[in-house]
Structure formats: structure tokens, C-alpha cells
Design an enzyme around this catalytic site. Structure first.
Site, PDB file in Angstrom:
ATOM      1  N   GLU A  99       0.829  -1.209   0.000  1.00  0.00           N
ATOM      2  CA  GLU A  99       0.000   0.000   0.000  1.00  0.00           C
ATOM      3  C   GLU A  99       0.864   1.259   0.000  1.00  0.00           C
ATOM      4  OE1 GLU A  99      -2.394   1.513  -0.762  1.00  0.00           O
ATOM      5  OE2 GLU A  99      -4.182   1.281   0.418  1.00  0.00           O
ATOM      6  N   ASP A 100       0.298   2.341  -0.497  1.00  0.00           N
ATOM      7  CA  ASP A 100       1.002   3.628  -0.443  1.00  0.00           C
ATOM      8  C   ASP A 100       0.876   4.239   0.945  1.00  0.00           C
ATOM      9  OD1 ASP A 100      -1.726   4.066  -0.738  1.00  0.00           O
ATOM     10  OD2 ASP A 100      -1.541   5.365  -2.485  1.00  0.00           O
ATOM     11  N   ASP A 103      -4.604   5.172   6.126  1.00  0.00           N
ATOM     12  CA  ASP A 103      -5.247   6.344   6.702  1.00  0.00           C
ATOM     13  C   ASP A 103      -6.264   5.846   7.735  1.00  0.00           C
ATOM     14  OD1 ASP A 103      -5.781   9.151   6.774  1.00  0.00           O
ATOM     15  OD2 ASP A 103      -7.484   8.866   5.454  1.00  0.00           O
ATOM     16  N   PHE A 152      -2.458  15.967   4.312  1.00  0.00           N
ATOM     17  CA  PHE A 152      -2.725  15.353   3.013  1.00  0.00           C
ATOM     18  C   PHE A 152      -1.457  15.405   2.175  1.00  0.00           C
ATOM     19  CE2 PHE A 152      -4.175  15.047  -1.346  1.00  0.00           C
ATOM     20  CZ  PHE A 152      -4.993  13.939  -1.246  1.00  0.00           C
ATOM     21  N   ARG A 165       1.400  12.087  -8.956  1.00  0.00           N
ATOM     22  CA  ARG A 165       1.872  10.740  -8.604  1.00  0.00           C
ATOM     23  C   ARG A 165       3.340  10.528  -8.977  1.00  0.00           C
ATOM     24  NH1 ARG A 165      -2.524   7.420  -7.332  1.00  0.00           N
ATOM     25  NH2 ARG A 165      -4.464   7.829  -8.420  1.00  0.00           N
TER      26      ARG A 165
END
Ligand code: 5GP
Ligand code: MG
Length: 179
Positions: A99-100, A103, A152, A165
Site C-alpha cells: 500500500e502507499d 489512513d 494530506f 503521482r
């Protein structure tokens, strides 16, 4: 530095160094268990991380991609939806989800549950970033690159409405871009 970037949180050099460490730790652990990890990267955000990580994995691994969605703009919403499933069966596989960022944790919780239901032998998680202060469900990554504060972030796979990205670092977006 890109004009949309407020500040860089994790530099390219730090990411590379951490990926080397994670790759070694992961390979050591799986070797000890006599297992081979089957990496499942969640599109699109984890692609740069997967690419960096596998370069330093000194064992015979395979990887595939899934696309699930639960996130729009800067807030997490509702249940996840499978947009692209894995090509083959997961029966008996030792899956390492890539996963990046974690959250709320909802995405990983749902995907983990689904892969176990489909017969995966084991499901572990490696995430480049973790925002532990935002967690709403009980899930922890087995391997984390960097813990970050509740901001964010963009870059190294992470987008704002599909942009940014490609940036080679993790950064905070200037507020004027999402206000
Ligand atoms: P969760 O289900 O854990 O709430 O959401 C995980 C997903 O939300 C991540 O895979 C990522 O796509 C998105 N996400 C969460 N935080 C951020 C962030 O700070 N920046 C970006 N670009 N995406 C985020
Ligand atoms: Mg994601």
C-alpha cells in the site's frame, strides 16, 4: 521543488534507503517461515513503492495488482469497490499487500478480509506511509516505511485528483490547490 509543493516530508534518498531496509527485513522474515511472499499492490498509488521495494528483494517473488476504491478528493468514503481483481487464485498464497498509505485503515481491513475469504494462507501488509492518528478500524501494517502526521500528502504514487503521482518524493500540497 514542484510549484504545488508546500514542503517535502520524505525525500527520494530517504525512500530508497528505507526500501532497502524493508526489503531485507521482509525477505529475512519470509525465509524464516519458509514462505515466498506473493506481492499484491493496490493501484495506482503503490506502483512506485512496489517498483522500488522489489529491486532490493533478494528472493524469488511474484507480484500482481488489484484496484479498489474508497477515496475521493481528500476524504475517505463508504465501502470499497473492486475495479480490478487479481488474475489468478489466491488459494494457499502468502500474500503481502503493498500500500502507499494507511489512513482510516478501512481499505486494508476490507481487502485483507476478502483475500482470506478467498483462501489465502496468510495476508500481511507493507505500507510506505502510515497516518496512525487517523485510524478508525483496528488494523496495523506488518511493515511501515514512515509514520507521518495528519496532513494530506502527494507524490511517490500519491495523487490529488490523479495529479502529482510522478513526484520522486512525498510532500505536502499547497493548500490553495485543494481549497
Ligand atoms: P484508508 O482506507 O486507509 O482510509 O485509505 C487509504 C487510501 O486513501 C490510500 O491508499 C490512498 O489512496 C488514500 N489516502 C489516504 N491518505 C491520503 C493522503 O494523505 N494523500 C493521498 N493522496 N491519498 C491518501
Ligand atoms: Mg491506495
Amino acid at each position: 521543488m514542484h510549484h504545488a509543493v508546500e514542503k517535502i516530508l520524505v525525500s527520494q534518498e530517504e525512500i530508497t534507503k528505507r526500501c532497502k531496509e524493508l526489503a531485507k527485513e521482509i525477505c529475512d522474515d519470509y525465509r524464516k517461515q519458509n514462505q515466498t511472499p506473493y506481492l499484491v499492490a493496490l493501484l495506482k498509488g503503490s506502483v512506485p513503492f512496489l517498483a522500488e521495494l522489489v529491486k532490493y528483494m533478494d528472493m524469488d517473488i511474484q507480484f500482481d495488482f488489484m484496484d479498489v476504491s474508497s477515496y475521493q478528493g481528500t476524504e475517505s468514503i463508504g465501502d470499497i469497490k473492486i475495479n480490478k481483481d487479481l488474475d489468478g487464485s489466491v488459494k494457499g498464497l502468502s500474500i503481502l499487500l503493498v500500500e502507499d498509505i494507511i489512513d482510516t485503515g478501512r481499505t486494508l481491513k476490507e481487502v485483507t478480509k476478502m483475500l482470506k475469504n478467498k483462501g489465502a494462507n496468510d495476508v500481511k501488509v507493507v505500507s510506505l506511509l502510515d497516518k496512525p492518528s487517523r485510524r478508525t478500524v483496528d488494523i496495523q501494517a506488518d511493515y511501515v516505511g514512515f509514520e507521518i502526521p495528519n496532513e494530506f500528502v502527494i507524490g511517490f504514487g500519491l495523487d490529488y485528483d490523479q495529479d502529482f503521482r510522478h513526484l520522486p518524493y512525498v510532500a505536502v500540497l499547497k493548500p490553495k490547490f485543494y481549497e
